[in-house]
Enzyme design. Structure first.
Site, mmCIF file in Angstrom:
data_model
loop_
_atom_site.group_PDB
_atom_site.id
_atom_site.type_symbol
_atom_site.label_atom_id
_atom_site.label_comp_id
_atom_site.label_asym_id
_atom_site.label_seq_id
_atom_site.Cartn_x
_atom_site.Cartn_y
_atom_site.Cartn_z
ATOM 1 N N LYS A 1 0.968 4.064 -3.171
ATOM 2 C CA LYS A 1 0.582 5.459 -3.000
ATOM 3 C C LYS A 1 1.765 6.410 -3.217
ATOM 4 O O LYS A 1 1.582 7.552 -3.652
ATOM 5 C CB LYS A 1 -0.039 5.670 -1.625
ATOM 6 C CG LYS A 1 -1.408 5.009 -1.474
ATOM 7 C CD LYS A 1 -2.426 5.545 -2.480
ATOM 8 C CE LYS A 1 -3.830 5.027 -2.217
ATOM 9 N NZ LYS A 1 -4.835 5.600 -3.157
ATOM 10 N N TYR B 1 0.820 -1.217 0.000
ATOM 11 C CA TYR B 1 0.000 0.000 0.000
ATOM 12 C C TYR B 1 0.853 1.266 0.000
ATOM 13 O O TYR B 1 0.645 2.152 -0.853
ATOM 14 C CB TYR B 1 -0.968 -0.019 1.178
ATOM 15 C CG TYR B 1 -1.967 1.115 1.161
ATOM 16 C CD1 TYR B 1 -3.000 1.146 0.222
ATOM 17 C CD2 TYR B 1 -1.877 2.163 2.074
ATOM 18 C CE1 TYR B 1 -3.917 2.187 0.197
ATOM 19 C CE2 TYR B 1 -2.792 3.205 2.062
ATOM 20 C CZ TYR B 1 -3.806 3.219 1.117
ATOM 21 O OH TYR B 1 -4.707 4.255 1.100
#
Length: 237
Positions: free
Chosen positions: A166, A162
């Site tokens: 991002k 994650y």
């Protein structure tokens, strides 16, 4: 009338952002890969629905064609909100020792390639707007400065996929902003918000989390571009 597309908008931060932009006078398209949920959300909010699966090239192209046909080829605001965190079946975070290409790939497909796919498809529409805006929903976990700070909350996050996805979204933001100075392109950090993405383990409400998304979606042509912001201001890269 300002025309806005929000991906992943049938629930959570996307839905709340749609609600508030409608209140601000925008014509909002609720982008959703689930047609029933998307239509229901659009009806409840007084929005329009467009079917869009950010991982599917044909779906994104069809969404762009639909909005272009309805608005003379123009889109004013794009909010790239659709994203996944990729938790385990018991709502845990995949540990670095267990991370593989197969566990990382779905997050990059949605969070990075999906953002790129949608942005690429809608650039021609945005470039016809008098004051185009792109808001990329990132995360404080995308910040190299914060995730390497042992005193910052982000520094305690154990996963790889994650944050990596991002951080890549932030690079898209910077490079698009440089390439298209006519478009206000920014990343936002909504904060740890209680949504389905994190198994509703967040500490903020969606109303609190959507604050910075809405603020950046409402930017005028003199607003900042190529930045990373949360509700308090700039976030370090």
């Amino acid at each position: 009338m300002t025309t806005t597309l929000i991906t992943g908008a049938n629930k959570g931060l996307g839905r709340e952002t749609a609600r508030r932009l409608i209140a601000a006078g925008h014509t909002v398209y609720v982008g959703s890969r689930d047609p029933e949920k998307g239509r229901r959300t659009a009806e409840e909010l007084g929005a329009r629905h467009v079917l869009v699966d950010v991982t599917d090239e044909d779906s994104v192209a069809a969404a762009a064609a639909t909005i272009a046909a309805a608005h003379d080829g123009v889109l004013d605001v794009l909010v790239n909100n659709a994203g996944i965190e990729g938790r385990t079946a018991d709502n845990g975070i995949v540990a670095p020792a267990d991370e593989t290409v197969d566990t990382l790939r779905p997050l990059f497909e949605t969070n990075v390639f999906g953002t790129l796919r949608v942005t690429h498809a809608f650039l021609p529409l945005l470039n016809r707007s008098a004051a185009p805006v792109i808001v990329n929903v990132a995360s404080g976990l995308a910040s190299m400065a914060l995730i390497t700070d042992p005193e910052a909350p982000a520094g305690f996050y154990p996963g790889i996929a994650y944050p990596a996805s991002k951080t890549a979204v932030n690079m898209l933001t910077v490079q698009y902003a440089k390439a298209f100075p006519n478009i206000r392109v920014n990343s936002v950090e909504p904060g740890f918000t209680k949504t389905d993405l994190n198994g509703n383990s967040g500490v903020q409400t969606v109303e609190e989390g959507a604050e910075i998304i809405v603020r950046m979606a409402l930017l005028g042509p003199d607003g900042p571009t190529g930045g990373f912001f949360d509700a308090q201001g700039p976030v370090p890269w």
